[in-house]
Design a protein around this motif. Structure first.
Motif, PDB file in Angstrom:
ATOM      1  N   GLY A   1      52.471  96.640  35.550  1.00  0.00           N
ATOM      2  CA  GLY A   1      52.905  96.392  37.064  1.00  0.00           C
ATOM      3  C   GLY A   1      51.413  95.733  37.795  1.00  0.00           C
ATOM      4  N   ILE A   2      50.106  95.884  37.281  1.00  0.00           N
ATOM      5  CA  ILE A   2      49.062  95.363  38.090  1.00  0.00           C
ATOM      6  C   ILE A   2      49.063  94.301  37.983  1.00  0.00           C
ATOM      7  N   GLU A   3      48.940  93.682  36.816  1.00  0.00           N
ATOM      8  CA  GLU A   3      49.797  92.142  36.313  1.00  0.00           C
ATOM      9  C   GLU A   3      50.115  91.538  37.640  1.00  0.00           C
ATOM     10  N   LYS A   4      51.218  92.141  37.916  1.00  0.00           N
ATOM     11  CA  LYS A   4      51.609  92.162  39.134  1.00  0.00           C
ATOM     12  C   LYS A   4      51.708  91.714  40.631  1.00  0.00           C
ATOM     13  N   MET A   5      50.687  92.273  40.781  1.00  0.00           N
ATOM     14  CA  MET A   5      49.648  92.715  41.532  1.00  0.00           C
ATOM     15  C   MET A   5      49.288  91.353  42.797  1.00  0.00           C
ATOM     16  N   ILE A   6      49.594  90.206  42.732  1.00  0.00           N
ATOM     17  CA  ILE A   6      49.078  88.951  43.056  1.00  0.00           C
ATOM     18  C   ILE A   6      49.234  88.824  44.428  1.00  0.00           C
ATOM     19  N   SER A   7      48.605  88.225  45.609  1.00  0.00           N
ATOM     20  CA  SER A   7      48.931  87.592  46.860  1.00  0.00           C
ATOM     21  C   SER A   7      49.657  86.740  46.379  1.00  0.00           C
ATOM     22  N   GLY A   8      50.947  86.802  47.657  1.00  0.00           N
ATOM     23  CA  GLY A   8      52.200  86.381  47.764  1.00  0.00           C
ATOM     24  C   GLY A   8      53.295  86.315  46.442  1.00  0.00           C
ATOM     25  N   ASN A   9      53.114  87.752  45.757  1.00  0.00           N
ATOM     26  CA  ASN A   9      54.306  88.223  45.082  1.00  0.00           C
ATOM     27  C   ASN A   9      54.705  89.482  46.034  1.00  0.00           C
ATOM     28  N   ARG A  10      55.353  89.921  45.598  1.00  0.00           N
ATOM     29  CA  ARG A  10      56.555  91.765  46.801  1.00  0.00           C
ATOM     30  C   ARG A  10      55.541  93.222  45.751  1.00  0.00           C
ATOM     31  N   ILE A  11      56.007  93.967  46.596  1.00  0.00           N
ATOM     32  CA  ILE A  11      55.627  94.814  46.051  1.00  0.00           C
ATOM     33  C   ILE A  11      57.100  95.251  44.326  1.00  0.00           C
ATOM     34  N   GLY A  12      58.132  94.636  44.680  1.00  0.00           N
ATOM     35  CA  GLY A  12      59.454  94.814  44.191  1.00  0.00           C
ATOM     36  C   GLY A  12      59.091  94.076  42.990  1.00  0.00           C
ATOM     37  N   ASP A  13      58.213  92.952  43.248  1.00  0.00           N
ATOM     38  CA  ASP A  13      57.431  92.890  41.445  1.00  0.00           C
ATOM     39  C   ASP A  13      56.949  93.549  39.965  1.00  0.00           C
ATOM     40  N   ILE A  14      55.817  94.330  41.240  1.00  0.00           N
ATOM     41  CA  ILE A  14      55.207  95.651  40.350  1.00  0.00           C
ATOM     42  C   ILE A  14      56.463  96.393  40.379  1.00  0.00           C
ATOM     43  N   SER A  15      57.195  96.662  40.597  1.00  0.00           N
ATOM     44  CA  SER A  15      57.787  98.217  40.495  1.00  0.00           C
ATOM     45  C   SER A  15      59.115  97.616  38.862  1.00  0.00           C
TER      46      SER A  15
END
Ligand code: MG
Ligand code: MG
Length: 265
Positions: free
Chosen positions: A139-153
């Motif tokens: 989940g943390i890996e997806k916490m990138i500027s421009g991504n969405r919260i749903g990408d983490i989820s």
């Protein structure tokens, strides 16, 4: 409203997060059969207060007539998912215990969690712990500027379900800052490309709660403890993460816990 943090505020938040990390390491040194959760809770409270922090969960307002939370640590054993109240019932060989801790320092909160094995545990329970921790980092890996919260989820849900586990729906991760719970919510299930945009200065507490069996949960009559509906075990890991230069920077650390566990073994 999502409160974005400046670099200076993120440094203050790192202090709060690391105080929680050190507190969890004290617990790590003492987790063994025969030790009581309430003893561990006292150690944690003393350490936090001695170091100029305030336990964030103690006195936290209960909902629907429940009493305020009475302790520094949430200690959730076996089928307990989160929000367990420390008791004087000694830990037993083969238990697992999820320990969640919140601290307020310099006006900012830290909030993170680790699931410990008590002595030797069954291999299938160790796998649940390992996969839940993997879910956190995916989940943390997806916490990138421009991504969405749903990408983490989505990343968390996929990895958990691929392993046949249930993902708790009713409890979610959250923004963190001058408040213990801020927007946005960070569910552990969801769709890619959905939800609020991830931006520079966002700070999140990402916290997968993963069940060996059903995703369904129940609340005990104490008004706090959440358990799995099928009484199978559950694990919980939580880190505080900031977006810095477009990428995730983990403000908390498991390094102190892992050092402590290596010494005990
Ligand atoms: Mg927490
Ligand atoms: Mg949290």
């Amino acid at each position: 409203m999502i409160y974005l943090k400046t670099k200076e505020e993120i440094e203050l938040m790192r202090e709060s997060a690391l105080m929680v990390s050190r507190t969890l390491a004290i617990v790590a040194r003492e987790v063994k059969p025969g030790v009581t959760p309430s003893f561990l809770d006292k150690l944690a409270e003393e350490f936090i207060r001695d170091n100029g922090g305030v336990p964030a969960f103690k006195g936290y307002k209960g909902h629907n007539g429940a009493p305020d939370f009475p302790a520094t640590l949430c200690m959730s054993i076996n089928e307990a998912v989160v929000h367990g109240i420390p008791t004087i019932e000694p830990l037993k060989e083969g238990d697992i215990i999820s320990v969640d801790c919140g601290v307020k320092k310099n006006g900012f909160y830290g909030d993170h969690a680790y699931t410990f094995a008590v002595g030797n545990i069954k291999p299938e329970v160790q796998k649940l712990i390992d996969v839940t921790k993997e879910c956190l980092y995916l989940g943390i890996e997806k916490m990138i500027s421009g991504n969405r919260i749903g990408d983490i989820s989505y990343a968390i849900q996929q990895h958990a379900e691929k392993n046949g586990y249930g993902v708790v729906r009713e409890l979610v991760g959250h923004g963190l800052g001058k408040n213990l719970h801020e927007e946005p919510e960070v569910p552990n299930y969801g769709k890619r490309g959905n939800g609020p945009k991830i931006t520079e200065g966002m700070v999140l507490a990402i916290e997968p709660m993963i069940n060996m069996g059903t995703k369904n949960i129940k609340q005990l009559k104490d008004g706090w403890t959440i358990i799995t509906a099928d009484s199978k075990p559950s694990a919980h890991f939580e880190h505080d993460v900031a977006v810095v230069n477009g990428k995730p920077e983990i403000l908390s650390t498991y390094a102190y816990i892992e050092e402590a566990l290596a010494l005990v073994k």
